[in-house]
Design a protein around this motif. Structure first.
Motif, PDB file in Angstrom:
ATOM      1  N   LEU A   9     -51.231  10.814  40.047  1.00 21.93           N
ATOM      2  CA  LEU A   9     -50.183  10.701  39.038  1.00 21.93           C
ATOM      3  C   LEU A   9     -50.558  11.473  37.782  1.00 21.93           C
ATOM      4  O   LEU A   9     -49.728  12.179  37.203  1.00 21.93           O
ATOM      5  CB  LEU A   9     -49.931   9.224  38.714  1.00 21.93           C
ATOM      6  N   ARG A  11     -52.467  14.099  37.592  1.00 24.62           N
ATOM      7  CA  ARG A  11     -52.346  15.528  37.887  1.00 24.62           C
ATOM      8  C   ARG A  11     -50.891  15.973  37.846  1.00 24.62           C
ATOM      9  O   ARG A  11     -50.563  17.022  37.278  1.00 24.62           O
ATOM     10  CB  ARG A  11     -52.958  15.852  39.257  1.00 24.62           C
ATOM     11  N   LEU A  12     -50.002  15.170  38.421  1.00 22.45           N
ATOM     12  CA  LEU A  12     -48.573  15.499  38.407  1.00 22.45           C
ATOM     13  C   LEU A  12     -48.025  15.572  36.982  1.00 22.45           C
ATOM     14  O   LEU A  12     -47.315  16.518  36.624  1.00 22.45           O
ATOM     15  CB  LEU A  12     -47.776  14.467  39.201  1.00 22.45           C
ATOM     16  N   GLU A  15     -49.548  18.621  35.092  1.00 24.63           N
ATOM     17  CA  GLU A  15     -48.976  19.889  35.554  1.00 24.63           C
ATOM     18  C   GLU A  15     -47.519  20.027  35.112  1.00 24.63           C
ATOM     19  O   GLU A  15     -47.097  21.091  34.665  1.00 24.63           O
ATOM     20  CB  GLU A  15     -49.083  20.002  37.076  1.00 24.63           C
ATOM     21  N   TYR A  16     -46.756  18.937  35.202  1.00 21.99           N
ATOM     22  CA  TYR A  16     -45.357  18.998  34.782  1.00 21.99           C
ATOM     23  C   TYR A  16     -45.260  19.336  33.291  1.00 21.99           C
ATOM     24  O   TYR A  16     -44.482  20.202  32.898  1.00 21.99           O
ATOM     25  CB  TYR A  16     -44.628  17.675  35.059  1.00 21.99           C
ATOM     26  N   LEU A  38     -41.968  19.383  40.853  1.00 22.28           N
ATOM     27  CA  LEU A  38     -42.777  18.361  40.189  1.00 22.28           C
ATOM     28  C   LEU A  38     -41.905  17.239  39.650  1.00 22.28           C
ATOM     29  O   LEU A  38     -42.270  16.062  39.743  1.00 22.28           O
ATOM     30  CB  LEU A  38     -43.601  18.974  39.056  1.00 22.28           C
ATOM     31  N   THR A  41     -40.955  15.046  42.536  1.00 21.97           N
ATOM     32  CA  THR A  41     -42.093  14.255  42.990  1.00 21.97           C
ATOM     33  C   THR A  41     -42.408  13.127  42.020  1.00 21.97           C
ATOM     34  O   THR A  41     -42.719  12.001  42.431  1.00 21.97           O
ATOM     35  CB  THR A  41     -43.332  15.154  43.184  1.00 21.97           C
ATOM     36  N   LEU A  42     -42.320  13.406  40.725  1.00 22.76           N
ATOM     37  CA  LEU A  42     -42.540  12.358  39.731  1.00 22.76           C
ATOM     38  C   LEU A  42     -41.490  11.257  39.847  1.00 22.76           C
ATOM     39  O   LEU A  42     -41.818  10.067  39.755  1.00 22.76           O
ATOM     40  CB  LEU A  42     -42.534  12.945  38.321  1.00 22.76           C
ATOM     41  N   SER A  45     -42.231   9.253  42.959  1.00 19.74           N
ATOM     42  CA  SER A  45     -43.475   8.497  42.781  1.00 19.74           C
ATOM     43  C   SER A  45     -43.310   7.290  41.865  1.00 19.74           C
ATOM     44  O   SER A  45     -44.027   6.303  42.003  1.00 19.74           O
ATOM     45  CB  SER A  45     -44.566   9.406  42.204  1.00 19.74           C
TER      46      SER A  45
END
Length: 88
Positions: A9, A11-12, A15-16, A38, A41-42, A45
């Motif tokens: 989480l 890392r996401l 990166e976002y 991203l 995915t966020l 998640s």
């Protein structure tokens, strides 16, 4: 609801947020595609439908994660000697 591993989480989110700033500054199409991926995915998640809400939830979850416990090394095998029977 299952939660993603805090490291994943983090890392996401990192990166976002970095790509979001880069896309705003440069308008590069290849970066914006990754940014949409991203964001999706966020949202998945965190169980949300809006990336801003997903980021809020992710930051809340990450703030509540306890520091990882120290790993303890198991005692050496030599320290756990078993009594051996004496020969008859």
């Amino acid at each position: 609801m299952l939660r993603p591993h805090p490291a994943v989480l983090r890392r996401l989110v990192d990166e976002y947020e970095a790509l979001s700033a880069a896309v705003a500054a440069s308008e590069q199409a290849d970066l914006s595609t990754r940014l949409r991926d991203l964001a999706y995915t966020l949202c998945v998640s965190t169980g949300t439908r809006d990336v801003e809400r997903a980021l809020e939830v992710a930051h809340q979850w990450l703030a509540t994660v306890l520091a990882p416990a120290r790993e303890t090394t198991p005692p050496a095998i030599a320290e756990r000697r078993m009594a051996t029977p004496e020969p008859a």
